[in-house]
Write a protein that holds these residues in place. Structure first.
Motif, PDB file in Angstrom:
ATOM      1  N   ARG A 237       0.842  -1.199   0.000  1.00 53.34           N
ATOM      2  CA  ARG A 237       0.000   0.000   0.000  1.00 53.34           C
ATOM      3  C   ARG A 237       0.876   1.247   0.000  1.00 53.34           C
ATOM      4  O   ARG A 237       1.939   1.288   0.605  1.00 53.34           O
ATOM      5  CB  ARG A 237      -0.942   0.000   1.201  1.00 53.34           C
ATOM      6  N   SER A 238       0.388   2.254  -0.689  1.00 51.02           N
ATOM      7  CA  SER A 238       1.099   3.514  -0.839  1.00 51.02           C
ATOM      8  C   SER A 238       0.565   4.520   0.175  1.00 51.02           C
ATOM      9  O   SER A 238      -0.646   4.748   0.245  1.00 51.02           O
ATOM     10  CB  SER A 238       0.907   4.041  -2.264  1.00 51.02           C
ATOM     11  N   ILE A 239       1.468   5.123   0.922  1.00 52.80           N
ATOM     12  CA  ILE A 239       1.082   5.937   2.076  1.00 52.80           C
ATOM     13  C   ILE A 239       1.875   7.238   2.083  1.00 52.80           C
ATOM     14  O   ILE A 239       3.089   7.239   1.849  1.00 52.80           O
ATOM     15  CB  ILE A 239       1.365   5.169   3.385  1.00 52.80           C
ATOM     16  N   VAL A 240       1.205   8.346   2.358  1.00 53.79           N
ATOM     17  CA  VAL A 240       1.876   9.624   2.581  1.00 53.79           C
ATOM     18  C   VAL A 240       1.701  10.004   4.046  1.00 53.79           C
ATOM     19  O   VAL A 240       0.580   9.973   4.575  1.00 53.79           O
ATOM     20  CB  VAL A 240       1.307  10.745   1.688  1.00 53.79           C
ATOM     21  N   VAL A 241       2.792  10.361   4.696  1.00 50.46           N
ATOM     22  CA  VAL A 241       2.753  10.845   6.078  1.00 50.46           C
ATOM     23  C   VAL A 241       3.381  12.223   6.109  1.00 50.46           C
ATOM     24  O   VAL A 241       4.556  12.387   5.744  1.00 50.46           O
ATOM     25  CB  VAL A 241       3.514   9.909   7.042  1.00 50.46           C
ATOM     26  N   THR A 242       2.622  13.232   6.520  1.00 53.93           N
ATOM     27  CA  THR A 242       3.193  14.573   6.678  1.00 53.93           C
ATOM     28  C   THR A 242       3.654  14.767   8.119  1.00 53.93           C
ATOM     29  O   THR A 242       3.148  14.121   9.032  1.00 53.93           O
ATOM     30  CB  THR A 242       2.196  15.675   6.292  1.00 53.93           C
ATOM     31  N   GLY A 243       4.619  15.641   8.299  1.00 51.88           N
ATOM     32  CA  GLY A 243       5.195  15.814   9.627  1.00 51.88           C
ATOM     33  C   GLY A 243       5.931  14.563  10.067  1.00 51.88           C
ATOM     34  O   GLY A 243       6.000  14.246  11.251  1.00 51.88           O
ATOM     35  N   ALA A 244       6.515  13.844   9.087  1.00 54.66           N
ATOM     36  CA  ALA A 244       7.134  12.545   9.370  1.00 54.66           C
ATOM     37  C   ALA A 244       8.601  12.652   9.741  1.00 54.66           C
ATOM     38  O   ALA A 244       9.274  11.635   9.885  1.00 54.66           O
ATOM     39  CB  ALA A 244       6.975  11.632   8.151  1.00 54.66           C
ATOM     40  N   GLY A 245       9.082  13.876   9.928  1.00 51.14           N
ATOM     41  CA  GLY A 245      10.482  14.052  10.268  1.00 51.14           C
ATOM     42  C   GLY A 245      10.800  13.825  11.729  1.00 51.14           C
ATOM     43  O   GLY A 245      11.974  13.742  12.110  1.00 51.14           O
ATOM     44  N   SER A 246       9.757  13.708  12.558  1.00 51.14           N
ATOM     45  CA  SER A 246       9.974  13.510  13.998  1.00 51.14           C
ATOM     46  C   SER A 246       8.659  13.102  14.646  1.00 51.14           C
ATOM     47  O   SER A 246       7.609  13.071  13.997  1.00 51.14           O
ATOM     48  CB  SER A 246      10.499  14.798  14.656  1.00 51.14           C
ATOM     49  N   GLY A 247       8.714  12.816  15.917  1.00 57.54           N
ATOM     50  CA  GLY A 247       7.521  12.605  16.730  1.00 57.54           C
ATOM     51  C   GLY A 247       6.566  11.537  16.225  1.00 57.54           C
ATOM     52  O   GLY A 247       6.963  10.461  15.775  1.00 57.54           O
ATOM     53  N   ILE A 248       5.285  11.857  16.302  1.00 60.52           N
ATOM     54  CA  ILE A 248       4.241  10.907  15.920  1.00 60.52           C
ATOM     55  C   ILE A 248       4.358  10.533  14.445  1.00 60.52           C
ATOM     56  O   ILE A 248       4.177   9.369  14.070  1.00 60.52           O
ATOM     57  CB  ILE A 248       2.856  11.498  16.225  1.00 60.52           C
ATOM     58  N   GLY A 249       4.657  11.515  13.594  1.00 65.46           N
ATOM     59  CA  GLY A 249       4.789  11.245  12.166  1.00 65.46           C
ATOM     60  C   GLY A 249       5.897  10.268  11.862  1.00 65.46           C
ATOM     61  O   GLY A 249       5.721   9.338  11.063  1.00 65.46           O
ATOM     62  N   ARG A 250       7.044  10.453  12.486  1.00 67.11           N
ATOM     63  CA  ARG A 250       8.156   9.519  12.274  1.00 67.11           C
ATOM     64  C   ARG A 250       7.790   8.130  12.779  1.00 67.11           C
ATOM     65  O   ARG A 250       8.026   7.122  12.087  1.00 67.11           O
ATOM     66  CB  ARG A 250       9.424  10.010  12.963  1.00 67.11           C
ATOM     67  N   ALA A 251       7.229   8.065  13.974  1.00 58.27           N
ATOM     68  CA  ALA A 251       6.860   6.763  14.537  1.00 58.27           C
ATOM     69  C   ALA A 251       5.873   6.043  13.632  1.00 58.27           C
ATOM     70  O   ALA A 251       5.974   4.836  13.402  1.00 58.27           O
ATOM     71  CB  ALA A 251       6.274   6.946  15.936  1.00 58.27           C
ATOM     72  N   ALA A 252       4.905   6.791  13.080  1.00 57.43           N
ATOM     73  CA  ALA A 252       3.914   6.182  12.193  1.00 57.43           C
ATOM     74  C   ALA A 252       4.553   5.720  10.893  1.00 57.43           C
ATOM     75  O   ALA A 252       4.261   4.619  10.398  1.00 57.43           O
ATOM     76  CB  ALA A 252       2.788   7.171  11.902  1.00 57.43           C
ATOM     77  N   ALA A 253       5.426   6.539  10.305  1.00 60.37           N
ATOM     78  CA  ALA A 253       6.085   6.162   9.056  1.00 60.37           C
ATOM     79  C   ALA A 253       6.885   4.877   9.232  1.00 60.37           C
ATOM     80  O   ALA A 253       6.851   3.976   8.374  1.00 60.37           O
ATOM     81  CB  ALA A 253       6.996   7.293   8.580  1.00 60.37           C
ATOM     82  N   LEU A 254       7.593   4.759  10.336  1.00 60.48           N
ATOM     83  CA  LEU A 254       8.370   3.551  10.612  1.00 60.48           C
ATOM     84  C   LEU A 254       7.458   2.331  10.761  1.00 60.48           C
ATOM     85  O   LEU A 254       7.774   1.243  10.242  1.00 60.48           O
ATOM     86  CB  LEU A 254       9.202   3.743  11.885  1.00 60.48           C
ATOM     87  N   LEU A 255       6.338   2.501  11.443  1.00 59.91           N
ATOM     88  CA  LEU A 255       5.415   1.384  11.629  1.00 59.91           C
ATOM     89  C   LEU A 255       4.721   0.999  10.328  1.00 59.91           C
ATOM     90  O   LEU A 255       4.539  -0.188  10.039  1.00 59.91           O
ATOM     91  CB  LEU A 255       4.385   1.722  12.710  1.00 59.91           C
ATOM     92  N   PHE A 256       4.305   2.000   9.549  1.00 60.04           N
ATOM     93  CA  PHE A 256       3.691   1.703   8.249  1.00 60.04           C
ATOM     94  C   PHE A 256       4.655   0.859   7.401  1.00 60.04           C
ATOM     95  O   PHE A 256       4.257  -0.127   6.783  1.00 60.04           O
ATOM     96  CB  PHE A 256       3.366   2.992   7.493  1.00 60.04           C
TER      97      PHE A 256
END
Length: 266
Positions: A7-26
């Motif tokens: 699946r193709s996913i875009v995460v904004t604010g992915a440079g740190s915090g919740i966004g980074r954690a979510a990008a890593l989990l995705f």
């Protein structure tokens, strides 16, 4: 369990915090992630994903700029063949000034990033997600948007707007199979709140962090990211237009004198 394989996913604010954690989990669950942030943290997150064997592309964007949001979605389509999930997570705090000390320039900027940003994410992501047969949009709001007492006027107003935007978007996307939900973090240890956590630790008052919620602690970004992934996954296939507070129970009550566990309230 790989809930996001291919699946193709875009995460904004992915440079740190919740966004980074979510990008890593995705990525760990098989997703192919566009890591979007206005800082070099985007490149760092993408590198972490690659090092773990995942697939990611980094892009520097301003989440409140329409052309930049379009560029991030275009990257997902070009690199991964389409778009299945949009996690509009980017946001700024705007400080802690009260209404009378907040100037128009400040509140305008907070609204541009925190509210216009999610609006743009929905506007430009939803048609592409619908093309794929459906998927999910998750917006990061805040408990500050539920009621007063958890943020500045500018921040709180912007996040209240995000909550309503999720409901309106869910309705206006009827029949598209695109779900839209809002995530409302409580106090979470991210770049935005790091000074609060650092100060409490420096003065030996770490036990006071999050003391107003029943769990009596702050959250780590991964705890919020796991809920974002749930909302984006097929596990939440019948969850739409909802506001999910992840705040240790803070928003479950109006302020009261807390009753100690096992003791009688005074």
């Amino acid at each position: 369990m790989a809930r996001f394989t291919d699946r193709s996913i875009v995460v904004t604010g992915a440079g740190s915090g919740i966004g980074r954690a979510a990008a890593l989990l995705f990525a760990a669950e098989g997703g192919r992630v566009v890591v979007a942030d206005r800082t070099e943290g985007a490149d760092e997150t993408a590198a972490q994903i690659a090092a773990a064997g995942g697939t990611a592309r980094a892009i520097r964007i301003d989440a409140g700029d329409e052309d930049d949001v379009i560029r991030a979605i275009a990257l997902a389509r070009d690199a991964f063949g389409g778009l299945d999930v949009m996690f509009a997570n980017a946001g700024i705090s705007g400080g802690m000034a009260n209404i009378f000390d907040t100037d128009v320039a400040l509140i305008t900027e907070v609204l541009r990033v925190n509210l216009v940003g999610p609006f743009l994410a929905i506007k430009h992501a939803a048609p592409h997600i619908a093309e794929r047969g459906g998927g999910a949009i998750v917006l990061t709001a805040s408990v500050a948007g539920i009621r007063s007492g958890a943020g500045s006027p500018a921040y709180s107003a912007s996040k209240a707007g995000v909550i309503n935007l999720a409901a309106v978007a869910a309705q206006q996307l009827s029949g598209s199979n695109v779900r839209v939900n809002a995530l409302c973090p409580g106090l979470t240890e991210t770049g935005m709140t790091q000074p609060v956590f650092d100060y409490a630790r420096d003065v030996g008052k770490e036990d006071r962090i999050g003391r107003l919620n029943p769990l009596r602690r702050g959250a780590q970004p991964e705890e919020l990211a796991k809920v974002a992934l749930f909302l984006a996954s097929d596990d939440a296939s019948y969850v739409n237009g909802q506001v999910i507070a992840v705040d240790g129970g803070l928003s479950s009550s109006h302020p009261v004198t807390r009753q100690e566990y096992g003791k009688t309230a005074v």
